[in-house]
Design a protein around this motif. Structure first.
Motif, PDB file in Angstrom:
ATOM      1  N   UNK A  89       6.811  10.978  -4.473  1.00 50.05           N
ATOM      2  CA  UNK A  89       7.337  10.341  -5.174  1.00 50.05           C
ATOM      3  C   UNK A  89       8.510  11.097  -6.724  1.00 50.05           C
ATOM      4  N   UNK A  90       7.270  11.518  -7.145  1.00 53.24           N
ATOM      5  CA  UNK A  90       7.340  11.897  -8.919  1.00 53.24           C
ATOM      6  C   UNK A  90       8.746  13.056  -8.922  1.00 53.24           C
ATOM      7  N   UNK A  91       8.253  13.817  -7.933  1.00 51.68           N
ATOM      8  CA  UNK A  91       8.586  15.048  -7.901  1.00 51.68           C
ATOM      9  C   UNK A  91       9.929  14.878  -7.595  1.00 51.68           C
ATOM     10  N   UNK A  92      10.539  13.619  -6.550  1.00 55.33           N
ATOM     11  CA  UNK A  92      11.884  13.685  -5.872  1.00 55.33           C
ATOM     12  C   UNK A  92      12.786  12.408  -6.544  1.00 55.33           C
ATOM     13  N   UNK A  93      12.237  12.048  -7.408  1.00 62.36           N
ATOM     14  CA  UNK A  93      12.734  11.526  -8.751  1.00 62.36           C
ATOM     15  C   UNK A  93      13.178  10.228  -7.856  1.00 62.36           C
ATOM     16  N   UNK A  94      11.352   9.536  -7.039  1.00 61.87           N
ATOM     17  CA  UNK A  94      12.375   8.584  -6.016  1.00 61.87           C
ATOM     18  C   UNK A  94      12.603   7.045  -6.952  1.00 61.87           C
ATOM     19  N   UNK A  95      12.909   6.332  -6.693  1.00 59.85           N
ATOM     20  CA  UNK A  95      13.169   4.818  -7.900  1.00 59.85           C
ATOM     21  C   UNK A  95      12.354   4.035  -6.823  1.00 59.85           C
ATOM     22  N   UNK A  96      11.912   4.209  -5.433  1.00 55.75           N
ATOM     23  CA  UNK A  96      11.022   3.065  -4.830  1.00 55.75           C
ATOM     24  C   UNK A  96      10.204   3.608  -3.563  1.00 55.75           C
ATOM     25  N   UNK A  97       9.205   3.873  -3.184  1.00 56.24           N
ATOM     26  CA  UNK A  97       8.749   3.453  -2.338  1.00 56.24           C
ATOM     27  C   UNK A  97       8.428   2.856  -1.650  1.00 56.24           C
ATOM     28  N   UNK A  98       8.459   3.190  -0.236  1.00 57.41           N
ATOM     29  CA  UNK A  98       8.714   2.088   1.279  1.00 57.41           C
ATOM     30  C   UNK A  98       7.633   2.172   2.005  1.00 57.41           C
ATOM     31  N   UNK A  99       6.190   1.551   2.379  1.00 56.09           N
ATOM     32  CA  UNK A  99       5.366   2.122   3.240  1.00 56.09           C
ATOM     33  C   UNK A  99       4.505   0.171   3.805  1.00 56.09           C
ATOM     34  N   UNK A 100       4.199   0.637   4.917  1.00 56.20           N
ATOM     35  CA  UNK A 100       3.863  -0.694   5.716  1.00 56.20           C
ATOM     36  C   UNK A 100       2.703  -1.275   5.042  1.00 56.20           C
ATOM     37  N   UNK A 101       1.688  -1.857   5.318  1.00 53.52           N
ATOM     38  CA  UNK A 101       0.590  -2.725   4.744  1.00 53.52           C
ATOM     39  C   UNK A 101      -0.594  -2.114   5.526  1.00 53.52           C
ATOM     40  N   UNK A 102      -0.748  -0.460   6.452  1.00 50.66           N
ATOM     41  CA  UNK A 102      -2.332  -0.127   6.344  1.00 50.66           C
ATOM     42  C   UNK A 102      -2.024   0.987   7.278  1.00 50.66           C
ATOM     43  N   UNK A 103      -3.064   1.397   7.345  1.00 46.30           N
ATOM     44  CA  UNK A 103      -2.676   2.797   8.579  1.00 46.30           C
ATOM     45  C   UNK A 103      -2.088   3.105  10.347  1.00 46.30           C
ATOM     46  N   UNK A 104      -3.040   4.077  10.599  1.00 46.93           N
ATOM     47  CA  UNK A 104      -2.241   4.156  12.006  1.00 46.93           C
ATOM     48  C   UNK A 104      -2.347   3.135  12.884  1.00 46.93           C
ATOM     49  N   UNK A 105      -3.458   2.256  12.862  1.00 46.04           N
ATOM     50  CA  UNK A 105      -3.312   1.396  13.763  1.00 46.04           C
ATOM     51  C   UNK A 105      -2.939  -0.091  13.419  1.00 46.04           C
ATOM     52  N   UNK A 106      -1.862   0.169  12.291  1.00 52.78           N
ATOM     53  CA  UNK A 106      -1.715  -1.469  11.499  1.00 52.78           C
ATOM     54  C   UNK A 106      -0.683  -1.870  13.087  1.00 52.78           C
ATOM     55  N   UNK A 107      -0.797  -3.204  12.796  1.00 58.86           N
ATOM     56  CA  UNK A 107      -0.203  -4.569  13.277  1.00 58.86           C
ATOM     57  C   UNK A 107       0.628  -5.008  12.367  1.00 58.86           C
ATOM     58  N   UNK A 108       2.129  -5.919  12.190  1.00 61.28           N
ATOM     59  CA  UNK A 108       3.174  -6.938  11.447  1.00 61.28           C
ATOM     60  C   UNK A 108       2.289  -7.836  11.258  1.00 61.28           C
ATOM     61  N   UNK A 109       1.661  -8.422  12.652  1.00 61.55           N
ATOM     62  CA  UNK A 109       0.666  -9.151  12.557  1.00 61.55           C
ATOM     63  C   UNK A 109      -0.804  -9.760  12.293  1.00 61.55           C
ATOM     64  N   UNK A 110      -0.994  -8.665  11.747  1.00 61.75           N
ATOM     65  CA  UNK A 110      -2.311  -8.296  11.101  1.00 61.75           C
ATOM     66  C   UNK A 110      -2.811  -9.400  10.071  1.00 61.75           C
ATOM     67  N   UNK A 111      -3.455  -9.313   8.952  1.00 65.09           N
ATOM     68  CA  UNK A 111      -3.768  -9.712   8.557  1.00 65.09           C
ATOM     69  C   UNK A 111      -4.728  -8.760   6.827  1.00 65.09           C
TER      70      UNK A 111
END
Length: 276
Positions: A89-111
Motif C-alpha cells: 500500500x505504501x509503495x503504490x501510494x494507495x489511499x485505502x486498503x479494502x479487506x474482508x474480515x478474516x482469512x481463507x475460511x471466513x464467511x460474511x455471516x461469521x462474528x
C-alpha cells in the motif's frame, strides 16, 4: 487530480472475490483504481513452483473471474501477509486498503475476524475498510465515535479528505459513574433522571465546543450527537442503531482506541479504521 487508489487483498477464496467485486464497483463510482495484492506466505514451499509460476496461474484465475482486469494492477508477492500488504500500500501510494474480515475460511455471516485482518489493520499506514456485509459499498453516511481529542479532530479531517461528499455524524458517549449504585446511595428515580440530564447537557456542550475548534472543509457535512453508553463493545451497534450510517469509522488512538478493536470484532457494520 490523482485518481483514488484502492488496494484489495485477496486470498482467492469465494468471499475474497466478493470483496474485490464490491471494491471494483465502488472504484467505478468514484473514478478510482483498484490494485489487487495476493501474498504467497513464506511458509508455503515448493521446489517446483517459483513465485512467477504461481503469479501466472493465479492471474489466469483472476482474469477469468474479472474479464477486464488489467495485469498491471495485480501484485503477487512472497512474504508475510500480516506485513506485506501494508508495505505494498505504501509503495503504490494507495489511499485505502479494502479487506474482508478474516482469512481463507471466513464467511460474511461469521462474528469473529481472523488474525490476518487484525494484523493488517494494525500495520497499515493508510485507512483500512473492513467489509462485514455483502452489499455494495456506500460512503454516503459515516458514523465516527469521538473522544473530543486532537486525534478525533484529525480523524474528521481525514474522512473529509477521503470522502468529501459523505455525511458525517459524530457521536460522543457519556457514562454515569456508579450508575448501578445510585439507588443504594439514596438517589430517587427523579434524582437519577436529573443527574443523567446534567451529564447529557454537559456532554452536548463539550461536543459543540469541540466541533467549533475544527477547520472543517467548506461543503463537508457534519452533525453531532451524544449517547449514554455502557462502553461495552458488544452493545455498541445497539446504542447507535437509530443513527443512520453506511460505515462505522474508528481511530486507533486516544480514548476511543482502547475498545476500537473490540468494536471492529463485534460490529456487523462495515468498519473504516483510521490510524491517526
Amino acid at each position: 487530480m490523482k485518481q483514488f487508489k484502492i488496494l484489495v487483498a485477496i486470498d482467492f477464496s469465494k468471499d475474497s472475490f466478493i470483496v474485490l467485486q464490491r471494491a471494483m464497483e465502488f472504484a467505478r463510482k468514484i473514478n478510482g483504481i483498484v490494485d489487487v495484492v495476493h501474498i504467497v506466505e513464506n511458509s508455503f514451499f515448493s521446489p517446483k513452483k517459483d513465485i512467477n509460476y504461481i503469479k501466472e496461474h493465479i492471474l489466469e484465475r483472476l482474469q477469468l473471474a474479472f474479464n477486464d482486469f488489467d495485469e498491471k494492477h495485480f501484485h503477487c508477492i512472497k512474504g508475510n501477509t500480516k506485513k506485506e500488504i501494508a508495505k505494498v500500500a505504501n509503495i503504490l501510494k494507495s489511499k485505502l486498503i479494502i479487506i474482508g474480515k478474516s482469512g481463507e475460511t471466513y464467511r460474511f455471516s461469521e462474528v469473529y475476524m481472523g488474525s490476518h485482518t487484525k494484523h493488517i489493520v494494525r500495520s497499515a499506514d493508510v485507512p483500512v475498510l473492513v467489509l462485514k456485509k455483502e452489499s455494495e459499498i456506500s460512503t454516503k453516511t459515516i458514523l465516527l465515535p469521538t473522544d473530543l481529542s486532537s486525534k478525533s479532530a484529525a480523524a474528521i479531517l481525514e474522512i473529509a479528505k477521503l470522502f468529501p461528499s459523505a455525511y458525517l455524524t459524530l457521536v460522543h458517549f457519556f457514562t454515569i459513574p456508579f450508575e448501578a449504585r445510585l439507588n443504594s446511595y439514596g438517589f430517587s428515580d427523579e434524582d437519577t433522571i436529573e443527574y443523567m440530564t446534567v451529564m447529557k447537557d454537559k456532554s452536548e456542550k463539550n461536543l459543540e465546543q469541540f466541533v467549533q475548534t475544527i477547520d472543517i472543509p467548506q461543503g463537508f457535512r457534519v452533525s453531532s450527537k451524544v449517547r449514554k453508553s455502557s462502553l461495552n463493545p458488544k452493545l455498541f451497534d445497539k446504542e447507535v442503531e437509530d443513527i443512520p450510517h453506511d460505515i462505522l469509522a474508528l481511530h486507533t488512538t486516544g480514548r476511543v482506541s482502547f475498545y476500537a478493536f473490540d468494536i471492529l470484532e463485534s460490529s456487523i457494520e462495515n468498519v473504516l479504521i483510521l490510524k491517526i
